[in-house]
Design a protein around this motif. Structure first.
Motif, PDB file in Angstrom:
ATOM      1  N   ASP A  16       0.959  -1.207   0.149  1.00  0.00           N
ATOM      2  CA  ASP A  16      -0.226  -0.048  -0.018  1.00  0.00           C
ATOM      3  C   ASP A  16       0.946   1.323  -0.097  1.00  0.00           C
ATOM      4  O   ASP A  16       0.528   2.252  -0.670  1.00  0.00           O
ATOM      5  CB  ASP A  16      -0.871   0.077   1.318  1.00  0.00           C
ATOM      6  CG  ASP A  16      -1.878  -0.979   1.410  1.00  0.00           C
ATOM      7  OD1 ASP A  16      -2.287  -1.553   0.509  1.00  0.00           O
ATOM      8  OD2 ASP A  16      -2.690  -1.222   2.525  1.00  0.00           O
ATOM      9  N   ARG A  22       3.838   7.081   0.136  1.00  0.00           N
ATOM     10  CA  ARG A  22       4.399   7.281   1.246  1.00  0.00           C
ATOM     11  C   ARG A  22       5.758   6.674   1.070  1.00  0.00           C
ATOM     12  O   ARG A  22       6.865   7.304   1.761  1.00  0.00           O
ATOM     13  CB  ARG A  22       3.781   6.602   2.653  1.00  0.00           C
ATOM     14  CG  ARG A  22       4.243   6.895   3.789  1.00  0.00           C
ATOM     15  CD  ARG A  22       3.595   6.182   5.064  1.00  0.00           C
ATOM     16  NE  ARG A  22       2.093   7.142   5.321  1.00  0.00           N
ATOM     17  CZ  ARG A  22       2.489   8.363   5.787  1.00  0.00           C
ATOM     18  NH1 ARG A  22       3.381   8.533   6.520  1.00  0.00           N
ATOM     19  NH2 ARG A  22       1.189   9.023   5.945  1.00  0.00           N
ATOM     20  N   THR A  78       3.765  -8.523  10.855  1.00  0.00           N
ATOM     21  CA  THR A  78       2.713  -7.868  11.285  1.00  0.00           C
ATOM     22  C   THR A  78       1.473  -8.205  10.374  1.00  0.00           C
ATOM     23  O   THR A  78       1.611  -9.033   9.453  1.00  0.00           O
ATOM     24  CB  THR A  78       2.710  -6.195  10.834  1.00  0.00           C
ATOM     25  OG1 THR A  78       3.292  -5.659   9.855  1.00  0.00           O
ATOM     26  CG2 THR A  78       3.676  -5.721  12.218  1.00  0.00           C
ATOM     27  N   HIS A  79       0.272  -7.793  10.862  1.00  0.00           N
ATOM     28  CA  HIS A  79      -1.136  -8.328  10.163  1.00  0.00           C
ATOM     29  C   HIS A  79      -1.178  -7.921   8.721  1.00  0.00           C
ATOM     30  O   HIS A  79      -1.967  -8.649   8.129  1.00  0.00           O
ATOM     31  CB  HIS A  79      -2.148  -7.894  11.015  1.00  0.00           C
ATOM     32  CG  HIS A  79      -2.160  -6.249  10.994  1.00  0.00           C
ATOM     33  ND1 HIS A  79      -1.685  -5.463  11.624  1.00  0.00           N
ATOM     34  CD2 HIS A  79      -3.021  -5.398   9.887  1.00  0.00           C
ATOM     35  CE1 HIS A  79      -1.929  -4.345  11.310  1.00  0.00           C
ATOM     36  NE2 HIS A  79      -2.759  -4.330  10.201  1.00  0.00           N
ATOM     37  N   ASP A  80      -0.400  -6.831   8.142  1.00  0.00           N
ATOM     38  CA  ASP A  80      -0.669  -6.338   6.805  1.00  0.00           C
ATOM     39  C   ASP A  80       0.537  -7.113   6.055  1.00  0.00           C
ATOM     40  O   ASP A  80       0.434  -6.746   4.875  1.00  0.00           O
ATOM     41  CB  ASP A  80      -0.300  -4.985   6.808  1.00  0.00           C
ATOM     42  CG  ASP A  80       0.903  -4.395   7.430  1.00  0.00           C
ATOM     43  OD1 ASP A  80       1.385  -4.970   8.312  1.00  0.00           O
ATOM     44  OD2 ASP A  80       1.261  -3.271   6.937  1.00  0.00           O
TER      45      ASP A  80
ATOM     46  N   ALA B 179       0.856   9.220  10.953  1.00  0.00           N
ATOM     47  CA  ALA B 179       1.917   8.296  10.944  1.00  0.00           C
ATOM     48  C   ALA B 179       2.509   8.393  12.456  1.00  0.00           C
ATOM     49  O   ALA B 179       2.591   9.640  13.043  1.00  0.00           O
ATOM     50  CB  ALA B 179       3.014   8.684  10.034  1.00  0.00           C
ATOM     51  N   ILE B 205      -4.353  -0.243   8.771  1.00  0.00           N
ATOM     52  CA  ILE B 205      -3.227   0.004   9.521  1.00  0.00           C
ATOM     53  C   ILE B 205      -2.051  -0.579   9.144  1.00  0.00           C
ATOM     54  O   ILE B 205      -2.040  -1.731   8.753  1.00  0.00           O
ATOM     55  CB  ILE B 205      -3.387  -0.501  11.064  1.00  0.00           C
ATOM     56  CG1 ILE B 205      -4.419   0.321  11.511  1.00  0.00           C
ATOM     57  CG2 ILE B 205      -1.975   0.142  11.957  1.00  0.00           C
ATOM     58  CD1 ILE B 205      -4.815   0.093  13.106  1.00  0.00           C
ATOM     59  N   GLY B 206      -0.963   0.086   8.441  1.00  0.00           N
ATOM     60  CA  GLY B 206       0.259  -0.382   7.928  1.00  0.00           C
ATOM     61  C   GLY B 206       1.182  -0.261   8.868  1.00  0.00           C
ATOM     62  O   GLY B 206       1.406   0.778   9.610  1.00  0.00           O
ATOM     63  N   SER B 207       2.500  -1.164   8.753  1.00  0.00           N
ATOM     64  CA  SER B 207       3.674  -0.849   9.396  1.00  0.00           C
ATOM     65  C   SER B 207       4.811  -1.133   8.537  1.00  0.00           C
ATOM     66  O   SER B 207       4.899  -1.995   7.870  1.00  0.00           O
ATOM     67  CB  SER B 207       3.643  -1.629  10.717  1.00  0.00           C
ATOM     68  OG  SER B 207       4.310  -3.058  10.448  1.00  0.00           O
ATOM     69  N   VAL B 221       1.479   3.427  10.281  1.00  0.00           N
ATOM     70  CA  VAL B 221       0.369   4.501   9.490  1.00  0.00           C
ATOM     71  C   VAL B 221      -0.728   3.951   9.572  1.00  0.00           C
ATOM     72  O   VAL B 221      -1.213   2.785   9.262  1.00  0.00           O
ATOM     73  CB  VAL B 221       0.742   4.665   8.018  1.00  0.00           C
ATOM     74  CG1 VAL B 221      -0.044   5.754   7.333  1.00  0.00           C
ATOM     75  CG2 VAL B 221       2.459   5.088   8.164  1.00  0.00           C
ATOM     76  N   ARG B 223      -4.702   4.657   8.317  1.00  0.00           N
ATOM     77  CA  ARG B 223      -5.412   5.340   7.488  1.00  0.00           C
ATOM     78  C   ARG B 223      -7.086   4.927   7.686  1.00  0.00           C
ATOM     79  O   ARG B 223      -7.467   3.910   7.828  1.00  0.00           O
ATOM     80  CB  ARG B 223      -4.996   4.723   5.883  1.00  0.00           C
ATOM     81  CG  ARG B 223      -3.521   5.006   5.913  1.00  0.00           C
ATOM     82  CD  ARG B 223      -2.845   4.286   4.593  1.00  0.00           C
ATOM     83  NE  ARG B 223      -3.138   5.024   3.488  1.00  0.00           N
ATOM     84  CZ  ARG B 223      -3.569   4.697   2.047  1.00  0.00           C
ATOM     85  NH1 ARG B 223      -3.848   3.368   2.170  1.00  0.00           N
ATOM     86  NH2 ARG B 223      -3.605   5.357   0.914  1.00  0.00           N
TER      87      ARG B 223
END
Lengths: 257, 257
Positions: A16, A22, A78-80, B179, B205-207, B221, B223
């Motif tokens: 993403d 970003r 992580t979950h993403d 962020a 939610i991204g990391s 982050v 969103r």
């Protein structure tokens, strides 16, 4: 006439953050450089979001079409980070905690006195039957299944994993290139350059305009898989640039006279 | 509950030089930034070579799927500039010298006392029925047909053309983001962050791990398309980071004791 071997590749960059702006991707350009040096033709790149459906569809389209596929991103704890699940789904195999990766990571965290949490164990998950790609930076391995190489998104780790992968690949006849700087814009060279391309059909001649804020110049690049084919075309381009230079000088001299 | 409008986009970057590594793309990241600010979701990017078949296939796949498609590259005056032909082929219309573009370019070269060569006339070619995209940098227009915007590859020109296009587009509800810097690696945050994501399903939610050569840190982050949804999730992430910090300090204190 020598035999030429063509080996192709595609890249699938996953994340993403690349599509939101970003993060500015640094892996595509690095992979392109390394593959070109290695004699592997990068033919297509796709960037998709952290969505399983998008990853599966792109991966299946690419892996049936090119010799090798390289992915970046989505293999963290992580979950993403869903790349291992998506690649497993694309190949129709279960996504499991790999025993060797569990040992590797378990030992590493034990040595550091850190807990081997469920999140950290996610980094050992990969498609059943996948092989490891060594990660000298931070231990957690990438993996390879079929013709697909799944690597980290962090550039330092991506690069280290790619260094481990490259020596294991089949490579083709390297594409050689010669760059000829040209102080004129593309409008000045379009017609004669097209004639040179026609006269040297085994080469691929590209012209890449640059703009310095005031005027355009061009870098002309001749590409071929042998010096014997490359050299005469590069010479012709060089001569063309010199001819245009001479004509411009004559024009200015006559205008001043 | 407010109504949310989603507008999507894809980018097709065209050029051998991007795939050989000779040119490092700068347009994808710029487009991503501008679209995010405008409330348009960039969902997919593809990079293909200067090959008509590859361009047509990618363009037709993307234009049926997303609201807007932006292309870069291949609209100059040289023989390797084939984007106008490929876009025409994708839409099944003839590629012609556009009368208004011929006038625009003819006048410009006449003013400069330069010949309007066949190569330069190539820059007036576009699919029949296409509209112009203004080019304040170097005059030769981009063009738009259907939901596709065809722009130059030179970053200064790409950016100027995009500035002209953006105000004409439908935009959606902007994706807001917060962020939260996190001094720990993803292994430390994976489990609690996953809980926060589950508790705030309307957010994404991204990391994003970073490696400084010695250790990993993370940018987290959050969103969402409204402040009301975004804020509580961002607060929860912030609190999580503080909790881990406190636990690490307590751990070190007890180890030293």
């Amino acid at each position: 006439m020598t035999t030429q071997t063509i080996v192709t590749a595609a890249m699938l960059a996953i994340g993403d953050e690349l599509l939101s702006g970003r993060t500015k991707d640094k892996n595509i350009g690095h992979l392109a450089d390394i593959l070109t040096l290695s004699g592997i033709d990068l033919k297509e790149v796709r960037i998709v979001a952290d969505e399983e459906g998008a990853i599966v569809e792109a991966l299946n389209a690419l892996r049936s079409r090119y010799t090798y596929i390289f992915t970046s991103g989505g293999i963290g704890p992580t979950h993403d980070d869903i790349t291992a699940d998506a690649v497993s789904a694309a190949f129709g195999v279960p996504c499991l905690h790999d025993p060797a990766a569990m040992t590797l990571l378990g030992d590493m965290y034990a040595k550091r006195g850190m807990e081997f949490t469920e999140a950290r164990k996610r980094m050992a998950r990969m498609p059943q039957g996948a092989g490891h790609i060594a990660n000298p930076v931070s231990t957690a391995p990438g993996f390879t299944i079929g013709n697909v190489f799944v690597m980290a998104g962090v550039p330092q780790v991506f690069q280290a994993m790619l260094d481990a992968v490259i020596p294991t690949l089949d490579t083709g006849t390297r594409m050689l290139s010669r760059a000829i700087p040209c102080p004129f814009g593309e409008g000045d060279i379009g017609t004669p350059l097209s004639e040179i391309q026609k006269a040297h059909p085994e080469t691929s001649i590209g012209s890449y305009p640059k703009y310095d804020g005031k005027a355009f110049s061009t870098e002309i690049v001749v590409r071929a898989r042998s010096e014997a084919v490359l050299e005469p075309a590069a010479e012709a381009v060089f001569a063309m640039v010199e001819t245009i230079k001479a004509a411009k000088i004559a024009q200015n001299t006559s205008a001043e006279a």
